[in-house]
Structures are given as structure tokens and as C-alpha cells.
Design a protein around this motif. Structure first.
Motif, short mmCIF file in Angstrom:
data_model
loop_
_atom_site.label_atom_id
_atom_site.label_comp_id
_atom_site.label_asym_id
_atom_site.label_seq_id
_atom_site.Cartn_x
_atom_site.Cartn_y
_atom_site.Cartn_z
N THR A 9 0.83 -1.21 0.00
CA THR A 9 0.00 0.00 0.00
C THR A 9 0.86 1.26 0.00
OG1 THR A 9 -1.79 -1.12 1.19
CG2 THR A 9 -1.78 1.28 1.25
N VAL A 10 1.92 1.25 0.84
CA VAL A 10 2.82 2.40 0.90
C VAL A 10 3.51 2.63 -0.44
CG1 VAL A 10 4.94 3.30 1.95
CG2 VAL A 10 3.21 2.20 3.38
N ILE A 13 1.08 4.08 -2.86
CA ILE A 13 0.86 5.51 -2.64
C ILE A 13 2.02 6.32 -3.23
CG2 ILE A 13 0.71 7.33 -0.89
CD1 ILE A 13 -0.79 5.28 0.87
N ASN A 16 1.55 6.39 -6.82
CA ASN A 16 0.54 7.38 -7.20
C ASN A 16 1.14 8.77 -7.28
OD1 ASN A 16 -2.87 6.86 -6.84
ND2 ASN A 16 -1.46 5.15 -6.70
N VAL A 17 1.96 9.11 -6.27
CA VAL A 17 2.58 10.44 -6.24
C VAL A 17 3.50 10.64 -7.46
CG1 VAL A 17 4.16 11.96 -5.00
CG2 VAL A 17 2.44 10.64 -3.74
N LEU A 71 -5.82 1.80 -5.70
CA LEU A 71 -4.74 2.72 -6.07
C LEU A 71 -4.51 2.75 -7.58
CD1 LEU A 71 -2.21 1.98 -3.18
CD2 LEU A 71 -3.63 4.02 -3.48
N THR A 74 -7.45 5.04 -8.90
CA THR A 74 -7.33 6.47 -8.60
C THR A 74 -6.32 7.17 -9.50
OG1 THR A 74 -5.76 5.94 -6.82
CG2 THR A 74 -8.06 6.26 -6.20
N TYR A 183 6.03 -2.47 -6.79
CA TYR A 183 4.67 -2.68 -6.27
C TYR A 183 4.12 -4.03 -6.75
CZ TYR A 183 -0.44 -1.96 -5.97
OH TYR A 183 -1.79 -2.10 -5.72
#
Length: 233
Positions: A9-10, A13, A16-17, A71, A74, A183
Motif C-alpha cells: 500500500t505504501v 501511494i 501514485n505520487v 490505487l 485512482t 509494487y
């Protein structure tokens, strides 16, 4: 001991950034297009490919296709939105023959995506089967997204100039590919690992070309030079 799901998950994220940075990295290019009221020698190919790629990944991440992929949804939803804005700018400042080609490409992409959705939902009835169906397509078109800059890379080699290959986009491609590859390895997902591994390689090749042809580039327009030198946000 760190929970693999938490780690995943980290990393997601972080991905995503970085992906947001990738999607926003062409902004200097489009500011230049707007200022000059011309697309100059910039190519629409990477943005058209990215629109199709994002649409497919959004569908892939739906819970009825591949559960636990919020994720993925999004970031690709954001990408679909921002790439639509880019293509709109290209359309406004392109000649009619080029604009017509973009309209045709978008129409074909829309028909294709609708066809994929209908076939997937009506022919495949388990998330496992739908994951394989949509995942295979995502891999194919993710590869197209990462290799679409080949047209620009070819121009770089021919002209010995990197003026129209933004450094920010190449760096963002590399970082994005590496993070999403990691990931995919934590909870092995070949449909995410394969294209992003290739994307990282594509980013490396673009940076190598930039290093080789930077000195031979004729920076005769200060605006373009500034655009290339803008650091990653």
C-alpha cells in the motif's frame, strides 16, 4: 515484521505520487504550445496512447474485474482526466489535418474500450477470467504507452537534438516504471510488472539519448531551454 500488504500500500501511494508527477510533467510543453499558439514539432502520439492506457487500467482496477486495486483506479482516473486536457490543447493549436487524425484516433479508442467492457462483462463471469482478459490488454497497451515516445526518440537521433523530448517526462517515465514494478513484485501481479519493467527500460534509453545529444542541440529558443531544465515537482 512488516506486513506485505502494508508495504504494498505504501509503495502504491508512492507510485501514485510519482505517477501524478509523470502526468503533470508535460505541463511546460503545453505552456510553450499555448504561448506560441502552435504545437510546433511536438507529437500527440504519447498522449493518445496514454488516454487508451489509462481507460483500460481504470477498468482493470474495478472490483468486478480485479479486486483490491483502488490505487490503480485512482491514479489512472486522474491520468485519464489530465491527458484529455492535453489532447484538447493539441487539438486547439494543431492544423486541421492533424486535428482530424486525433479525432479519428480517439473515436477508434472509444469504440475499442466500449467493446472490451461489453465482452468482458458478458463473456467472462469470474474476476480471475476478467483479470486475465483485461490484464493482457493492459499489458499490450501499457507497452504502447511506454514505446510511443519512439517516434520522438527517432527524431532525436535524426536531428541530433533533444529540444522536443522533455527531460521531465523522461525522468518521470523512469521513476514511474521502477516504483510500479516493485509494487507488482510484493504481491506478484505480472500484468503490472511486465509493462512497468519495460517502461523503466524505456526511460533509461530516453535519458541515454538525452545525455548523448544534449550538447549537439541548438538551443535557439530560451523558452524551450527553460522548459527542459524545469526540475521534477
Amino acid at each position: 515484521m512488516v506486513n506485505p500488504e502494508t508495504t504494498r500500500t505504501v509503495i502504491g501511494i508512492i507510485g501514485n505520487v510519482i505517477s501524478v508527477g509523470l502526468f503533470l510533467s508535460p505541463i511546460p510543453t503545453f505552456l510553450s504550445i499555448i504561448r506560441k499558439k502552435s504545437v510546433q514539432h511536438f507529437k500527440a502520439d504519447p498522449y493518445l496512447a496514454t488516454i487508451l492506457n489509462c481507460a483500460l487500467w481504470v477498468f482493470y482496477g474495478m472490483p468486478f474485474v480485479h479486486p483490491d486495486s483502488l490505487l490503480v483506479v485512482t491514479i489512472n482516473g486522474f491520468g485519464l482526466f489530465i491527458e484529455t486536457i492535453y489532447i484538447s490543447i493539441f487539438f486547439i493549436y494543431s492544423s486541421w489535418p492533424k486535428a482530424k487524425k486525433m479525432i479519428l484516433a480517439l473515436l477508434v479508442e472509444a469504440i475499442f474500450v466500449v467493446g472490451v467492457v461489453l465482452i468482458t462483462l458478458n463473456v467472462f463471469h469470474t474476476t480471475q477470467a476478467r483479470t486475465i482478459m483485461v490484464g493482457a490488454l493492459c499489458v499490450a497497451f501499457n507497452i504502447i504507452m511506454y514505446t510511443s515516445p519512439l517516434t520522438v526518440m527517432n527524431m532525436v537521433i535524426k536531428t541530433k537534438s533533444v529540444k522536443y523530448m522533455p527531460l521531465s517526462l523522461s525522468v518521470a517515465n523512469l521513476c514511474n516504471g521502477i516504483v510500479w514494478f516493485i509494487y507488482a513484485l510484493i504481491k506478484f501481479d505480472p500484468w503490472i510488472a511486465v509493462p512497468n519493467g519495460l517502461g523503466a527500460v524505456s526511460g533509461v534509453v530516453q535519458l541515454m539519448l538525452y545525455a548523448i545529444y544534449y550538447k549537439t542541440t541548438d538551443w535557439d529558443e530560451k523558452e524551450i531551454r527553460k522548459e527542459v531544465e524545469i526540475p521534477e515537482p
